[in-house]
Design an enzyme around this catalytic site. Sequence first.
Site, mmCIF file in Angstrom:
data_model
loop_
_atom_site.group_PDB
_atom_site.id
_atom_site.type_symbol
_atom_site.label_atom_id
_atom_site.label_comp_id
_atom_site.label_asym_id
_atom_site.label_seq_id
_atom_site.Cartn_x
_atom_site.Cartn_y
_atom_site.Cartn_z
ATOM 1 N N VAL A 249 93.560 22.510 -97.616
ATOM 2 C CA VAL A 249 93.118 21.914 -96.357
ATOM 3 C C VAL A 249 93.943 20.668 -96.055
ATOM 4 C CG1 VAL A 249 91.181 20.787 -95.178
ATOM 5 C CG2 VAL A 249 90.756 22.789 -96.625
ATOM 6 N N GLY B 118 83.043 22.759 -104.999
ATOM 7 C CA GLY B 118 81.846 22.047 -105.440
ATOM 8 C C GLY B 118 80.666 22.944 -105.771
ATOM 9 N N GLU C 143 95.721 20.225 -109.804
ATOM 10 C CA GLU C 143 94.759 19.142 -109.631
ATOM 11 C C GLU C 143 94.489 18.447 -110.964
ATOM 12 O OE1 GLU C 143 91.373 19.952 -107.304
ATOM 13 O OE2 GLU C 143 92.531 20.846 -105.677
ATOM 14 N N ARG D 218 96.954 28.530 -103.389
ATOM 15 C CA ARG D 218 96.965 28.718 -101.928
ATOM 16 C C ARG D 218 97.366 27.401 -101.273
ATOM 17 N NH1 ARG D 218 92.655 25.554 -100.971
ATOM 18 N NH2 ARG D 218 90.884 25.651 -102.395
#
Length: 443
Positions: free
Chosen positions: A296, A166, A276, A293
């Site tokens: 979360v 963000g 994404e 990677r």
Amino acid sequence: MMFQKVLVANRGEIAVRIIRALREMGIKTVAVYSEADKEALHTQLADESICIGPAASAESYLNMEQIISATVASKAEAIHPGFGFLSENARFVEMCEKCKIVFIGPNSGLIARMGNKSEARKTMEEAGIPIIPGTKEPLIDAKEAKEIADKLGYPLMIKASAGGGGKGMRIAENAEEFLSNFQTAQQEAEKNFGDNTMYLERYIRNPRHIEVQILADKKGNVVYLGERDCSIQKHHQKLLEEAPCQALSKKLRQEMGETAAHAAKAVGYENAGTIEFLYDKDGNYYFMEMNTRIQVEHPVTEMITGIDLIKEQIRIAAGEPLSIKQEEAIITGHAIECRINAKRPGKVIELHLPYGNGIRVDTALYQGYIVPPYYDSMIAKVIVHGKDREEAIQKMCSALGELIIEGIDTNLEEQYQVLMDQKFLAGQIDTGFIKEHIGKSLK
């Protein structure tokens, strides 16, 4: 050949998560820590612990030379970076490659290529992946960017080429506010990433944020493991994630998965990664970025597939083929993850974590632990799995009701507000959900 010893170049819950996976695989572990993290849980769980500098991240967890030195000194063969910090730093990975240390993730060239968002867009477009209309080349000069913006039309999203989390992002609703927003985003990008190159995208108002988990081995095999809906966000930071996405039909789920796998193959990807997408209200989806990677929110995928993504990462890096085939990647039930954030640092006076069938908590907290002020505010992740979305929501409410973290303020109440909102319960969510439905109480 499997590794004998791996250094974990991270802290907090993800360091604990990785160390546990390595221990289950019979691999010795090395933790690194800053002076502020001397008593952290990950340092206590690892076989060895090495201090790498003062509290400030720049002098410890981002200190490439110290981490490489710790790896060499401990005779670890590989480094697992987790997420954040150096996990997507191409220069660090290049240092590992030169020192003959295995980086558990993709190679430096691929990270550089996909980590630069404007370069990634260009690569995906060449591979035939749908992208959001926008600029093809990185921008630095604000006036030049303004001229291009006027031609593209508004509203536009201004984004840092090296951005993430963000940061370095602003929306320009019209020409009048473009220059100031561009300059602000550019300054933020320079401060956070050391890179002031920007790019522009057509702003899609309140889409769903959907990401597809992929795994790719060194033999060219790629599988996709379903998708995660990450639309519940506050200031572009994810708060709650779930899998699968209720808005997708079986056909579209397969199409998006195959598109993600094609994107990974197009760049010769290796290890775990995430493609994404933004999914608009007309049913169109567009490539947004690739995260090179572990994410979360990886636990929700683990809950619905039964696949340990951290162990898969380690096996892939060691040269082993994928342990599953695409037809074996079966989605079962529904999973939800709530991120528990500390509103300020402090000492954990009392701690009780929820337990039960289909309930998981990833955390580095323990009673008496002092949450330091220097790092990310996320202190725990509560993850649940149910036979369907309704059961998962009920189970999450029950789990959060059991969670006790005394001594520090958290966003627990905010998560309750999301879970009990009628729009959320009906699955009517998008990236504007927090702001439009319960935003006033979540500022």
